[in-house]
Motif scaffolding. Structure first.
Motif, PDB file in Angstrom:
ATOM      1  N   LEU A  35     -51.681  22.104 -18.019  1.00  0.00           N
ATOM      2  CA  LEU A  35     -52.309  22.725 -16.827  1.00  0.00           C
ATOM      3  C   LEU A  35     -53.073  21.558 -16.297  1.00  0.00           C
ATOM      4  O   LEU A  35     -54.099  20.986 -16.847  1.00  0.00           O
ATOM      5  CB  LEU A  35     -53.238  23.953 -17.502  1.00  0.00           C
ATOM      6  CG  LEU A  35     -53.959  24.757 -16.377  1.00  0.00           C
ATOM      7  CD1 LEU A  35     -52.984  25.249 -15.058  1.00  0.00           C
ATOM      8  CD2 LEU A  35     -54.774  25.559 -16.943  1.00  0.00           C
ATOM      9  N   PHE A  73     -55.993  20.894 -12.943  1.00  0.00           N
ATOM     10  CA  PHE A  73     -56.784  21.458 -11.889  1.00  0.00           C
ATOM     11  C   PHE A  73     -57.820  20.678 -11.389  1.00  0.00           C
ATOM     12  O   PHE A  73     -58.519  19.774 -12.279  1.00  0.00           O
ATOM     13  CB  PHE A  73     -56.958  22.861 -11.935  1.00  0.00           C
ATOM     14  CG  PHE A  73     -57.953  23.127 -13.349  1.00  0.00           C
ATOM     15  CD1 PHE A  73     -59.346  23.190 -13.293  1.00  0.00           C
ATOM     16  CD2 PHE A  73     -57.360  22.915 -14.616  1.00  0.00           C
ATOM     17  CE1 PHE A  73     -60.140  23.256 -14.633  1.00  0.00           C
ATOM     18  CE2 PHE A  73     -58.014  22.974 -15.831  1.00  0.00           C
ATOM     19  CZ  PHE A  73     -59.438  23.298 -15.844  1.00  0.00           C
ATOM     20  N   ILE A 128     -55.595  24.575  -8.714  1.00  0.00           N
ATOM     21  CA  ILE A 128     -54.364  24.099  -9.608  1.00  0.00           C
ATOM     22  C   ILE A 128     -53.730  23.262  -8.854  1.00  0.00           C
ATOM     23  O   ILE A 128     -52.919  23.354  -7.861  1.00  0.00           O
ATOM     24  CB  ILE A 128     -53.482  25.583  -9.987  1.00  0.00           C
ATOM     25  CG1 ILE A 128     -54.364  26.626 -10.630  1.00  0.00           C
ATOM     26  CG2 ILE A 128     -52.426  25.261 -10.871  1.00  0.00           C
ATOM     27  CD1 ILE A 128     -55.079  26.520 -11.674  1.00  0.00           C
ATOM     28  N   LEU A 160     -52.551  30.948 -11.445  1.00  0.00           N
ATOM     29  CA  LEU A 160     -52.149  29.631 -12.168  1.00  0.00           C
ATOM     30  C   LEU A 160     -50.648  29.165 -11.751  1.00  0.00           C
ATOM     31  O   LEU A 160     -49.952  28.820 -12.451  1.00  0.00           O
ATOM     32  CB  LEU A 160     -52.165  29.910 -13.667  1.00  0.00           C
ATOM     33  CG  LEU A 160     -53.420  30.066 -14.495  1.00  0.00           C
ATOM     34  CD1 LEU A 160     -52.902  29.750 -15.936  1.00  0.00           C
ATOM     35  CD2 LEU A 160     -54.213  28.879 -13.849  1.00  0.00           C
ATOM     36  N   VAL A 201     -48.705  22.776 -13.255  1.00  0.00           N
ATOM     37  CA  VAL A 201     -48.401  23.852 -14.393  1.00  0.00           C
ATOM     38  C   VAL A 201     -47.307  23.296 -14.980  1.00  0.00           C
ATOM     39  O   VAL A 201     -46.191  23.356 -14.362  1.00  0.00           O
ATOM     40  CB  VAL A 201     -48.347  25.257 -13.730  1.00  0.00           C
ATOM     41  CG1 VAL A 201     -48.231  26.141 -15.016  1.00  0.00           C
ATOM     42  CG2 VAL A 201     -49.698  25.543 -12.906  1.00  0.00           C
TER      43      VAL A 201
END
Length: 161
Positions: free
Chosen positions: A89, A91, A80, A56, A83
């Motif tokens: 998050l 992606f 990804i 991540l 973050v």
């Protein structure tokens, strides 16, 4: 059930799912940050996920496959793009072959997951943006709303365990 709203917007090429959880933002983040917890909620109950790679970080990849009731496997990946632990998050989400190479016959879509404090718990907003109305319609026809809703609704059971 945690999912409180589902909006399909063909004009803006988005699918937005909102869910509320009786847990702090940091706890909801942990579910996505820990591959073993992610496995418990990523696929719908009849298609549980197995996470193979889990990075991540920006530019990192998450690879997984879901196993159907007949033993059929369906692979996918995340790339990804942003973050902001534990708040969001982002992606690119795509379908893959058995070696996790992108399947160019199926759409790739951009996901932004945000987690905010709400009523003593967490409100999660999951926004998927597609390249075309056809791509959005393709995943809608594949049952993405039902599958994703049933997957997200598993979070309450994970929180209770």
């Amino acid at each position: 059930m945690p999912v409180t709203d589902v909006q399909q917007d063909l004009d803006n090429l988005t699918l937005t799912i909102t869910a509320d959880f009786a847990a702090p933002v940091e706890r909801i983040w942990q579910i996505y940050a820990d591959p073993r917890q992610l496995e418990k909620i990523w696929g719908p109950p009849t298609y549980p996920a197995t996470v193979v790679d889990h990075d991540l970080t920006v530019g990192g990849r998450v690879t997984y496959f879901m196993t159907g009731p007949e033993g059929d496997k369906h692979a996918g990946y995340w790339r990804i793009t942003a973050v902001d632990e534990p708040r969001s998050l982002s992606f690119d989400d795509g379908f893959a072959d058995e070696d996790f190479a992108p399947n160019s016959k199926l759409p790739v879509f951009k996901n932004v997951y945000t987690f905010t404090e709400h009523n003593g718990g967490t409100r999660a907003v999951y926004v998927s943006t597609f390249e075309s109305a056809e791509a959005l319609q393709q995943v809608l026809d594949m049952g993405v709303v039902e599958g994703t809703t049933s997957a997200i609704n598993q979070i309450d059971d994970l929180l209770a365990s």
